[in-house]
Design a protein around this motif. Structure first.
Motif, PDB file in Angstrom:
ATOM      1  N   SER A 153       0.825  -1.208   0.000  1.00 37.82           N
ATOM      2  CA  SER A 153       0.000   0.000   0.000  1.00 37.82           C
ATOM      3  C   SER A 153       0.862   1.263   0.000  1.00 37.82           C
ATOM      4  O   SER A 153       0.548   2.247  -0.686  1.00 37.82           O
ATOM      5  N   LEU A 154       1.959   1.241   0.760  1.00 35.74           N
ATOM      6  CA  LEU A 154       2.853   2.399   0.794  1.00 35.74           C
ATOM      7  C   LEU A 154       3.472   2.661  -0.576  1.00 35.74           C
ATOM      8  O   LEU A 154       3.560   3.808  -1.026  1.00 35.74           O
ATOM      9  N   PHE A 155       3.886   1.593  -1.255  1.00 32.60           N
ATOM     10  CA  PHE A 155       4.470   1.751  -2.584  1.00 32.60           C
ATOM     11  C   PHE A 155       3.433   2.291  -3.572  1.00 32.60           C
ATOM     12  O   PHE A 155       3.746   3.132  -4.417  1.00 32.60           O
ATOM     13  N   ARG A 156       2.213   1.792  -3.448  1.00 32.06           N
ATOM     14  CA  ARG A 156       1.148   2.264  -4.341  1.00 32.06           C
ATOM     15  C   ARG A 156       0.919   3.762  -4.163  1.00 32.06           C
ATOM     16  O   ARG A 156       0.794   4.511  -5.143  1.00 32.06           O
ATOM     17  N   LYS A 157       0.875   4.213  -2.911  1.00 28.98           N
ATOM     18  CA  LYS A 157       0.672   5.638  -2.656  1.00 28.98           C
ATOM     19  C   LYS A 157       1.884   6.459  -3.113  1.00 28.98           C
ATOM     20  O   LYS A 157       1.729   7.596  -3.564  1.00 28.98           O
ATOM     21  N   ALA A 158       3.074   5.858  -3.010  1.00 34.89           N
ATOM     22  CA  ALA A 158       4.286   6.580  -3.421  1.00 34.89           C
ATOM     23  C   ALA A 158       4.266   6.866  -4.911  1.00 34.89           C
ATOM     24  O   ALA A 158       4.547   7.997  -5.342  1.00 34.89           O
ATOM     25  N   ILE A 159       3.945   5.859  -5.730  1.00 43.82           N
ATOM     26  CA  ILE A 159       3.982   6.104  -7.177  1.00 43.82           C
ATOM     27  C   ILE A 159       2.760   6.893  -7.637  1.00 43.82           C
ATOM     28  O   ILE A 159       2.778   7.476  -8.724  1.00 43.82           O
ATOM     29  N   GLU A 160       1.727   6.934  -6.813  1.00 35.01           N
ATOM     30  CA  GLU A 160       0.594   7.801  -7.137  1.00 35.01           C
ATOM     31  C   GLU A 160       1.049   9.261  -7.147  1.00 35.01           C
ATOM     32  O   GLU A 160       0.566  10.065  -7.952  1.00 35.01           O
ATOM     33  N   GLN A 161       2.011   9.593  -6.270  1.00 31.54           N
ATOM     34  CA  GLN A 161       2.537  10.948  -6.230  1.00 31.54           C
ATOM     35  C   GLN A 161       3.326  11.293  -7.492  1.00 31.54           C
ATOM     36  O   GLN A 161       3.601  12.460  -7.757  1.00 31.54           O
ATOM     37  N   PRO A 177      -4.457   5.775 -11.930  1.00 26.12           N
ATOM     38  CA  PRO A 177      -5.028   4.761 -11.029  1.00 26.12           C
ATOM     39  C   PRO A 177      -5.173   3.378 -11.661  1.00 26.12           C
ATOM     40  O   PRO A 177      -5.122   2.365 -10.950  1.00 26.12           O
ATOM     41  N   TYR A 178      -5.345   3.323 -12.976  1.00 23.74           N
ATOM     42  CA  TYR A 178      -5.458   2.018 -13.631  1.00 23.74           C
ATOM     43  C   TYR A 178      -4.211   1.188 -13.375  1.00 23.74           C
ATOM     44  O   TYR A 178      -4.276   0.011 -13.027  1.00 23.74           O
ATOM     45  N   TYR A 179      -3.047   1.822 -13.524  1.00 24.93           N
ATOM     46  CA  TYR A 179      -1.790   1.106 -13.325  1.00 24.93           C
ATOM     47  C   TYR A 179      -1.527   0.864 -11.849  1.00 24.93           C
ATOM     48  O   TYR A 179      -0.966  -0.175 -11.474  1.00 24.93           O
ATOM     49  N   LEU A 180      -1.923   1.811 -11.005  1.00 24.13           N
ATOM     50  CA  LEU A 180      -1.805   1.610  -9.561  1.00 24.13           C
ATOM     51  C   LEU A 180      -2.569   0.368  -9.134  1.00 24.13           C
ATOM     52  O   LEU A 180      -2.060  -0.469  -8.373  1.00 24.13           O
ATOM     53  N   ASP A 181      -3.784   0.261  -9.614  1.00 24.05           N
ATOM     54  CA  ASP A 181      -4.614  -0.883  -9.243  1.00 24.05           C
ATOM     55  C   ASP A 181      -4.048  -2.181  -9.804  1.00 24.05           C
ATOM     56  O   ASP A 181      -4.069  -3.217  -9.142  1.00 24.05           O
ATOM     57  N   HIS A 182      -3.508  -2.105 -11.020  1.00 23.69           N
ATOM     58  CA  HIS A 182      -2.979  -3.303 -11.665  1.00 23.69           C
ATOM     59  C   HIS A 182      -1.828  -3.906 -10.862  1.00 23.69           C
ATOM     60  O   HIS A 182      -1.823  -5.094 -10.544  1.00 23.69           O
ATOM     61  N   ASN A 208      -3.741   5.792 -23.879  1.00 19.08           N
ATOM     62  CA  ASN A 208      -3.170   4.518 -23.455  1.00 19.08           C
ATOM     63  C   ASN A 208      -4.196   3.567 -22.854  1.00 19.08           C
ATOM     64  O   ASN A 208      -4.004   2.347 -22.892  1.00 19.08           O
ATOM     65  N   LEU A 209      -5.254   4.109 -22.298  1.00 16.75           N
ATOM     66  CA  LEU A 209      -6.278   3.254 -21.705  1.00 16.75           C
ATOM     67  C   LEU A 209      -7.363   2.858 -22.699  1.00 16.75           C
ATOM     68  O   LEU A 209      -8.200   2.010 -22.400  1.00 16.75           O
ATOM     69  N   HIS A 210      -7.348   3.462 -23.897  1.00 22.96           N
ATOM     70  CA  HIS A 210      -8.390   3.161 -24.884  1.00 22.96           C
ATOM     71  C   HIS A 210      -7.790   3.007 -26.281  1.00 22.96           C
ATOM     72  O   HIS A 210      -8.308   3.556 -27.247  1.00 22.96           O
ATOM     73  N   LEU A 211      -6.705   2.261 -26.366  1.00 20.82           N
ATOM     74  CA  LEU A 211      -6.070   2.054 -27.658  1.00 20.82           C
ATOM     75  C   LEU A 211      -6.948   1.281 -28.632  1.00 20.82           C
ATOM     76  O   LEU A 211      -6.742   1.328 -29.846  1.00 20.82           O
ATOM     77  N   ASP A 212      -7.946   0.559 -28.121  1.00 17.80           N
ATOM     78  CA  ASP A 212      -8.831  -0.218 -28.994  1.00 17.80           C
ATOM     79  C   ASP A 212      -9.989   0.614 -29.526  1.00 17.80           C
ATOM     80  O   ASP A 212     -10.815   0.120 -30.303  1.00 17.80           O
ATOM     81  N   ALA A 213     -10.070   1.887 -29.112  1.00 19.65           N
ATOM     82  CA  ALA A 213     -11.179   2.747 -29.527  1.00 19.65           C
ATOM     83  C   ALA A 213     -10.724   3.696 -30.639  1.00 19.65           C
ATOM     84  O   ALA A 213      -9.530   3.929 -30.822  1.00 19.65           O
ATOM     85  N   GLN A 269       7.917   3.903 -16.405  1.00 22.44           N
ATOM     86  CA  GLN A 269       7.100   3.606 -17.575  1.00 22.44           C
ATOM     87  C   GLN A 269       5.860   4.492 -17.676  1.00 22.44           C
ATOM     88  O   GLN A 269       5.459   4.885 -18.771  1.00 22.44           O
ATOM     89  N   TYR A 270       5.249   4.805 -16.545  1.00 24.68           N
ATOM     90  CA  TYR A 270       3.922   5.420 -16.577  1.00 24.68           C
ATOM     91  C   TYR A 270       3.816   6.810 -15.962  1.00 24.68           C
ATOM     92  O   TYR A 270       2.754   7.415 -15.986  1.00 24.68           O
ATOM     93  N   SER A 271       4.888   7.301 -15.342  1.00 25.37           N
ATOM     94  CA  SER A 271       4.790   8.611 -14.704  1.00 25.37           C
ATOM     95  C   SER A 271       4.597   9.709 -15.750  1.00 25.37           C
ATOM     96  O   SER A 271       5.305   9.767 -16.759  1.00 25.37           O
ATOM     97  N   LEU A 272       3.634  10.593 -15.480  1.00 28.92           N
ATOM     98  CA  LEU A 272       3.353  11.716 -16.385  1.00 28.92           C
ATOM     99  C   LEU A 272       3.518  13.057 -15.666  1.00 28.92           C
ATOM    100  O   LEU A 272       2.963  14.062 -16.092  1.00 28.92           O
ATOM    101  N   ARG A 273       4.263  13.057 -14.582  1.00 31.35           N
ATOM    102  CA  ARG A 273       4.311  14.264 -13.757  1.00 31.35           C
ATOM    103  C   ARG A 273       4.978  15.444 -14.460  1.00 31.35           C
ATOM    104  O   ARG A 273       4.812  16.588 -14.044  1.00 31.35           O
ATOM    105  N   GLN A 274       5.788  15.170 -15.526  1.00 24.86           N
ATOM    106  CA  GLN A 274       6.440  16.271 -16.212  1.00 24.86           C
ATOM    107  C   GLN A 274       5.516  16.980 -17.186  1.00 24.86           C
ATOM    108  O   GLN A 274       5.882  17.991 -17.778  1.00 24.86           O
TER     109      GLN A 274
END
Length: 425
Positions: free
Chosen positions: A237-245, A250-255, A308-313, A290-295
């Protein structure tokens, strides 16, 4: 002691979360060299006399490794450049307490005091003696001419040849203050680890984890494996919250957190769990990479996640701009400015990356793979894929299957979900 060596010692002590006490007349503050444990055992202890005794008994040009109260370890040496000055490195523990130490506590301390001492010992940094001895000798020897520094062992340091007063143990201030000081060090180590994970810095995160996991927590359950699992759940849980920052969606966090939650429940041993924890550190860092977009600005973060979440659309500049309530030209300009590529190129590259992953990790037909990445015309898909990779989908799958392991996460983890790599990479 030379200033440079002093600073190195301070950094070494800080990196290991082990105390460093400067002992010199009038010996102010040396009663806290073990976080106040000795002070609690003997309220009348002669600290100035003890300080003077250390200065008199520690040999010159000698690094003394001592074992003291409750088998805690310390390292002592006289400064070659400062008169009447001694440095005390510690305490640390080399492992679980022995039966003799436990028996002594049972004989002389009541149950409450025993719990406090156990809590104290559990929170003192645990590390192998040889690790500290090697590091300390290398640093301290720099303050002496080559070959002059010797070592010595004191097996009984500050012996307890008295019946301690238990009054201090019964004081709320001690029972709260002592664990609090040690907990503060553990949380500092924990925060350093989480900061490294949030940056995606694998090496720094692993080093911080090695430091953090040396802190022993007081056992609360009879099953060591269940106890280990519970703490690993917290770590997950701590790691999940860390990369959320780090602005990971959230899709990747949950995965990743859900995958590790399932995996840790199947652990068969604590040793297996230790390997899992190391893998968790590595993979959470890799998710940031791979997934950070903070910049990126919130607008571009939203657009990239939508892609990235709707490549099939069906995806186009016009539809994405409409979802953000802005003009296509404005989105096109901002996207190119922040990512270094056009929106159309980004979508195409993501689709081909996803297709390549599907070809290597599934047995789906080429037409199905094309549909999974939002391209219904299989011939058009084949042309796009060949332009991107230099091979047709069928040839790519055939030639790369032998290298499929390279597309799998480290240590055998499951493949990543659809990529959200930074646009400039």
């Amino acid at each position: 002691m030379k200033v440079e060596i002093s600073r190195v010692l301070e950094k070494l002590a800080g990196s290991m979360n082990i105390g460093l006490t400067r002992v010199t007349p009038p010996f102010a503050g040396i009663d806290n060299f073990d976080y106040g444990l000795r002070r609690a055992l003997d309220a009348e202890f002669d600290w100035p006399g003890f300080g003077r005794q250390l200065l008199d008994q520690v040999p010159e040009k000698t690094l003394v490794f001592a074992q003291g109260v409750f088998e805690l370890r310390f390292a002592l040496f006289l400064s070659p450049d400062e008169k009447d000055t001694l440095y005390c490195f510690g305490p640390w523990a080399d492992g679980p307490r022995s039966s003799q130490s436990l028996a002594w506590c049972e004989k002389y301390l009541d149950e409450k005091a025993q719990r406090v001492v156990e809590e104290y010992y559990n929170r003192v940094r645990q590390v192998e003696d040889n690790t500290i001895k090697t590091s300390l000798f290398a640093v301290v020897s720099l303050a002496f001419p080559e070959g002059e520094l010797k070592t010595a062992e004191w097996r009984e340091f500050m012996p307890l040849r008295f019946r301690p007063s238990l009054e201090r143990f019964r004081e709320t201030s001690f029972t709260e203050q002592l664990p609090a000081e040690l907990i503060a060090e553990r949380y500092a180590a924990e925060n350093k680890m989480l900061e490294a994970v949030a940056k995606g810095d694998v090496q720094a995160a692993l080093a911080a984890y090695e430091n953090f996991h040396q802190f022993q927590l007081a056992p609360r359950l009879r099953s060591p494996l269940r106890e280990f699992k519970n703490y690993t759940i917290i770590l997950n849980s701590l790691f999940r919250k860390a990369i959320e920052q780090a602005s990971v969606h959230p899709y990747y966090l949950d995965h990743i957190s859900a995958r590790f939650a399932l995996e840790l429940e199947t652990l068969g041993s604590v040793e297996e769990g230790r390997r899992l924890r190391v893998r968790m550190v590595k993979e959470y860092c890799r998710y940031v990479q791979q997934y950070s977009l903070r910049q990126y600005s919130p607008l571009i973060q939203k657009v990239i996640n939508e892609i990235n979440l709707h490549l099939d659309a069906p995806l186009s500049l016009k539809t994405l701009a409409a979802q953000c309530y802005i003009s296509p030209s404005y989105l096109s300009n901002v996207f190119k400015q922040e990512t270094g590529q056009t929106l159309t190129d980004y979508i195409s590259r993501r689709r081909m990356e996803r297709a390549a992953r599907l070809l290597l990790t599934t047995n789906a037909r080429v037409a199905v793979v094309a549909e999974e990445v939002g391209i219904l015309d299989v011939n058009y898909f084949t042309k796009m894929f060949k332009n991107a990779t230099g091979q047709t989908p069928t040839a790519y799958r055939r030639d790369k299957r032998a290298q499929a392991s390279l597309e799998v996460a480290p240590d055998g983890a499951a493949p990543l979900p659809p990529a959200a790599k930074n646009g400039k990479n």
